[in-house]
Design a protein around this motif. Sequence first.
Motif, PDB file in Angstrom:
ATOM      1  N   ASP A  52      36.041  43.581  43.836  1.00 42.53           N
ATOM      2  CA  ASP A  52      36.920  44.400  43.879  1.00 42.53           C
ATOM      3  C   ASP A  52      37.668  44.607  45.436  1.00 42.53           C
ATOM      4  OD1 ASP A  52      38.544  46.554  42.730  1.00 42.53           O
ATOM      5  OD2 ASP A  52      37.323  48.055  43.754  1.00 42.53           O
ATOM      6  N   ALA A  59      39.525  48.425  40.910  1.00 42.66           N
ATOM      7  CA  ALA A  59      38.787  48.820  39.675  1.00 42.66           C
ATOM      8  C   ALA A  59      38.870  50.269  39.243  1.00 42.66           C
ATOM      9  CB  ALA A  59      37.094  48.771  40.351  1.00 42.66           C
ATOM     10  N   GLY A  76      39.294  45.310  38.827  1.00 42.43           N
ATOM     11  CA  GLY A  76      38.202  44.614  39.820  1.00 42.43           C
ATOM     12  C   GLY A  76      38.600  43.387  40.107  1.00 42.43           C
TER      13      GLY A  76
END
Length: 483
Positions: free
Chosen positions: A275, A433, A444
Amino acid sequence: MNEHVTAAEAKDRTDNRKSLYSEAFKKFIVQDWAPYSSIPPVRLASADWTAARHDRLRAAFPGATLVIPAGPYKVRSNDCDYRFRPHSTFAWVTGLGEDREPDAVAVVTPDAVILYFRPRCARTNEEFYASSRYGEMWVGQRDSLNEMAARTGLECRDIRGLADDLSGVKDVLVVRDSDPEVTAQVDELRGGPDDRDSDLLRELSEFRLVKDEFEVSELRRACEATKVGFEAVAKELPNAVRHGRGERWVEGVFGLHARHLGNAVGYDTISAGGDHANTLHWIRNDGDLAPDELLLLDAGVEVDSLYTADVTRTLPVGGRFTKAQRRVYEAVLAAQTAGIEACRAGNGFLDPHKAAIRVIAEFLADIGVLPCSVDETLAEDGGYHRRWMVHGTSHHLGLDVHDCAHARRERYRDAELLPGMVITVEPGLYFKATDLLVPEEFRGIGVRIEDDILITDGDPINLSGQLPRKADEVERWMAALQG
Ligand code: GLY
Ligand code: MN
Ligand code: MN
């Protein structure tokens, strides 16, 4: 002990750890040194290219004297400076790279180009051992005036004569943002700032929009060195995972090759696992790397002449893309391919962006996240797609990673592409995310693919194209490197 404190030493006694020089030491230190070599330094390859640059400057500012400083050291903290890196305008005008030359100033006059710098002093001078800024004992042997002249092909003078040489000269312009002391000196001489100082900075940007052959060859070298750095990272990824803080491990491995093959990294390496890739300028690089995640690595080697590459590859840390990662990757790759195809002389600077962003928008429509049609988001009053790619697709590349930053909009963003320009093409998709609009399988995942493209009379040339771009090729390349 009877210590004699010179005025310079007294001024410099800002701390509590310096020991003063005894008279005995002062007599002893100056004796029994071998003479300096009489072999001149190797002439820089750039020295054959600077005269044409000076001619262009003179033509743009007839009769003027142009003052282009390298700049001083910049403080990192307390009494520690960053490694010196000259202002890019100074590097372009003098051809000097690496860490040359703090406090130097290039002066282009109607009939001469003079490089003012601090030449080395005799070893009998206290500066030899007492000056941490210029002393041979501290920073190594400096060039003499003749040596610097041999290196650069320029007339060289001692910087301490600059103020006298400039006094009485009419029509002096200065690159203001390089060295505050020199700017103040010039302002005092003229009785204040001159509006045309910004014209000088602008021209020094616009002249660099189209690269000469030397610059293109240096950018090629930067891309080749960058390829070595990326290969080393791909090879090292299992170790990066194992050690923890894998992002730092990757940054370090790339940095090793940047310093080994070139001057440095051309900008702070973005080493972003998982992420973190969705933070566009993720340079903290303190995260772990996990085998089921992607690593977005945006890194470039700056060669000794200070030209830099700017390359991004997004790699599956464990060697294989998951289905969801591959879908996003292939959308970005298709966008980049469309962007590179549009890198043609006569097209607008924005055409690669327009081509790439359409593919990005189509993918976003496909996965059902756009609140409107592709055409509506691409319209000026739309822009919904920017939630997932907020940055532009291209910028000029050269001595600066974001090169030619002071060029006018009409010569940059609104201009035509010309042969000899080098621009990046770097679309991406960034699915945070925390983005609840995005299907869960994509959350992510962040992907960018970036290459450095030379515009020619014919097809675009991908200077960084030695690195694989297609997902299958990336996987094969990683497998081969990891044995
Ligand atoms: N590495 C900075 C950029 O891609 O523009
Ligand atoms: Mn870039
Ligand atoms: Mn980049």
